[in-house]
Design an enzyme around this catalytic site. Structure first.
Site, PDB file in Angstrom:
ATOM      1  N   PRO A   2      -5.008   0.524   1.054  1.00 21.88           N
ATOM      2  CA  PRO A   2      -6.001  -0.549   1.112  1.00 21.88           C
ATOM      3  C   PRO A   2      -5.361  -1.866   1.536  1.00 21.88           C
ATOM      4  CG  PRO A   2      -6.269   0.743  -0.890  1.00 21.88           C
ATOM      5  CD  PRO A   2      -4.998   1.201  -0.243  1.00 21.88           C
ATOM      6  N   GLU A   3      -5.980  -2.529   2.513  1.00 15.98           N
ATOM      7  CA  GLU A   3      -5.489  -3.820   2.970  1.00 15.98           C
ATOM      8  C   GLU A   3      -6.380  -4.922   2.389  1.00 15.98           C
ATOM      9  OE1 GLU A   3      -4.278  -4.191   7.001  1.00 15.98           O
ATOM     10  OE2 GLU A   3      -3.731  -2.088   7.189  1.00 15.98           O
TER      11      GLU A   3
END
Length: 268
Positions: A2-3
């Site tokens: 996840p960014e």
């Protein structure tokens, strides 16, 4: 992993369910994720959740006595569920509320983190650059920061000491939209090029947040629905496919040990 947009989508997803609620109990089904889970987190029990904030890819669940610092790692996710739903495999942390709901943290790879801070400061939060969606992140700042830097511009904008949260996917997309080759030395960019790149970084991240985050194998929103921005990716993961601007083939190479995608004709 996840960014920043995925983490921000998680924050937006859980916030309405947690703000103003009282923590009844914290349950840890493992003593360690990426790091040991500190016993001090138990201080949150009996406390009202005042705010959910984000710094880079860390979420802070804030109370009057301190805050839980949550990082999703490679595969972590958060859900708000009825507390009587039995935990599944890899459900490592439960933050149970007095209203019968539970914030449940799932992490198959156990590379995330639950940490504790009493004053908002923590070693994990030190030496970070500005948030990319704030006024502090602008072309003048980057132009000065990049002066005489030989580091590839893609690596430069992915450095959390320069700016937080511009991960690999969004660095690729922003550089393509700004028509800047990812291998160029950061110090070679003109101020006008930094203006373009800052604009595109902000736009790409804002679009990703609006559309729910990139669909990654291990990520889904707080309500269980996947993100949809992956449908919009123009170069990332598209090696050999036609460039959406000139129809030439998208190229791929390693920069700083990360897969990098670009159009050699459109980006210079």
């Amino acid at each position: 992993m996840p960014e920043l947009p995925e983490v921000e989508v998680s924050r937006l997803g859980i916030t309405p369910h947690l703000i103003g609620q009282t923590v009844a109990k914290l349950t840890f089904r493992t003593p360690k994720l990426r790091w040991d889970i500190p016993h001090e987190l138990k201080k949150m029990e009996g406390q009202i959740i005042r705010n959910i904030s984000r710094r880079a890819k860390y979420l802070l669940i804030e109370t009057n006595v301190g805050s839980a610092i949550v990082h999703l790692g490679m595969s972590g996710s958060l859900r708000v569920l009825d507390a009587d739903i039995a935990p599944a495999k890899h459900d490592h942390v439960d933050l149970k509320l007095t209203n019968g709901k539970v914030l449940r943290y799932n992490d198959p790879r156990r590379f995330g983190a639950w940490l504790w801070t009493e004053n908002g400061e923590h070693q994990a939060l030190l030496n970070m650059g500005p948030e990319p969606l704030t006024k502090d992140f602008d072309a003048q700042y980057l132009f000065a920061k990049a002066d005489k830097k030989r580091l590839a511009v893609k690596q430069f904008i992915m450095d959390n000491k320069v700016v937080v949260g511009v991960g690999n996917i969004y660095a690729n997309e922003s550089l393509f939209s700004a028509r800047i080759h990812p291998c160029r030395a950061a110090g070679s960019l003109t101020e006008d090029e930094w203006v373009r790149l800052v604009k595109e970084i902000k736009q790409v991240l804002e679009t990703a947040i609006e559309q729910g985050g990139t669909t990654l194998k291990d990520f889904a929103q707080a309500d269980g629905k996947p993100g949809y921005f992956a449908q919009e990716l123009r170069v990332y993961g598209r090696s050999g496919e036609p460039c959406p601007s000139c129809s030439g083939a998208i190229q791929e190479q390693k920069i700083g040990q990360r897969n990098t995608f670009f159009c050699g004709a459109c980006q210079n």
